[in-house]
Scaffold this motif. Structure first.
Motif, PDB file in Angstrom:
ATOM      1  N   SER A 103       0.838  -1.196   0.000  1.00 15.52           N
ATOM      2  CA  SER A 103       0.000   0.000   0.000  1.00 15.52           C
ATOM      3  C   SER A 103       0.876   1.249   0.000  1.00 15.52           C
ATOM      4  O   SER A 103       2.096   1.182   0.166  1.00 15.52           O
ATOM      5  N   SER A 105      -8.208  -0.461 -10.735  1.00 13.40           N
ATOM      6  CA  SER A 105      -7.627   0.732 -10.114  1.00 13.40           C
ATOM      7  C   SER A 105      -6.209   0.918 -10.643  1.00 13.40           C
ATOM      8  O   SER A 105      -5.574  -0.025 -11.103  1.00 13.40           O
ATOM      9  N   ASN A 130      -3.961   3.111  -1.931  1.00  7.67           N
ATOM     10  CA  ASN A 130      -4.898   2.920  -0.831  1.00  7.67           C
ATOM     11  C   ASN A 130      -4.032   2.734   0.407  1.00  7.67           C
ATOM     12  O   ASN A 130      -3.089   1.944   0.397  1.00  7.67           O
ATOM     13  N   ALA A 178      -4.485  -1.119   1.962  1.00 14.19           N
ATOM     14  CA  ALA A 178      -4.463  -2.322   1.127  1.00 14.19           C
ATOM     15  C   ALA A 178      -3.568  -3.380   1.765  1.00 14.19           C
ATOM     16  O   ALA A 178      -2.533  -3.065   2.352  1.00 14.19           O
TER      17      ALA A 178
END
Length: 111
Positions: A22, A54, A81, A84
């Motif tokens: 992430s 994404s 994110n 994640a």
């Protein structure tokens, strides 16, 4: 798993094309001097398990150590994110000749 000398905890994911981290881990690596702008390779679109698409950033990890094995020059994705999960995917797994799981011992063996 040690990523560029920093210990991180991953989910073993044979369905993931790349190691995935992430933005939180990528920012931490950058602030520790373990990831630089030179390690950014570009962007790509990714499809998650739910089928959502994404955009992520592709980076090059200098060292990925799992157990007593060290892999070098491994591509990874940074998911945009903060929460994640970290996925240990095929960009690292394909470097091994054999990966097997012993469910009775809860062990993953890399050869």
């Amino acid at each position: 798993v040690m990523i560029n000398g920093i210990e991180m905890y991953f989910i073993f994911d044979t369905g993931a094309g790349l190691i995935s981290i992430s933005e939180t881990e990528a920012t931490f690596l950058y602030k520790q001097g373990r990831l630089s702008e030179d390690d950014i390779l570009g962007t790509a679109n990714f499809i998650n398990a739910q089928g959502d698409i994404s955009e992520g950033t592709i980076i090059l990890l200098e060292k990925v150590k799992i157990g007593d094995r060290t892999l070098t020059g491994i591509e990874a994705s940074v998911v945009h994110n903060l929460y994640a999960p970290l996925l240990f995917g095929q960009s690292a797994l394909e470097k091994f000749w054999k990966v097997s799981i012993d469910y009775t011992k809860n062990e993953i063996m890399f050869e």
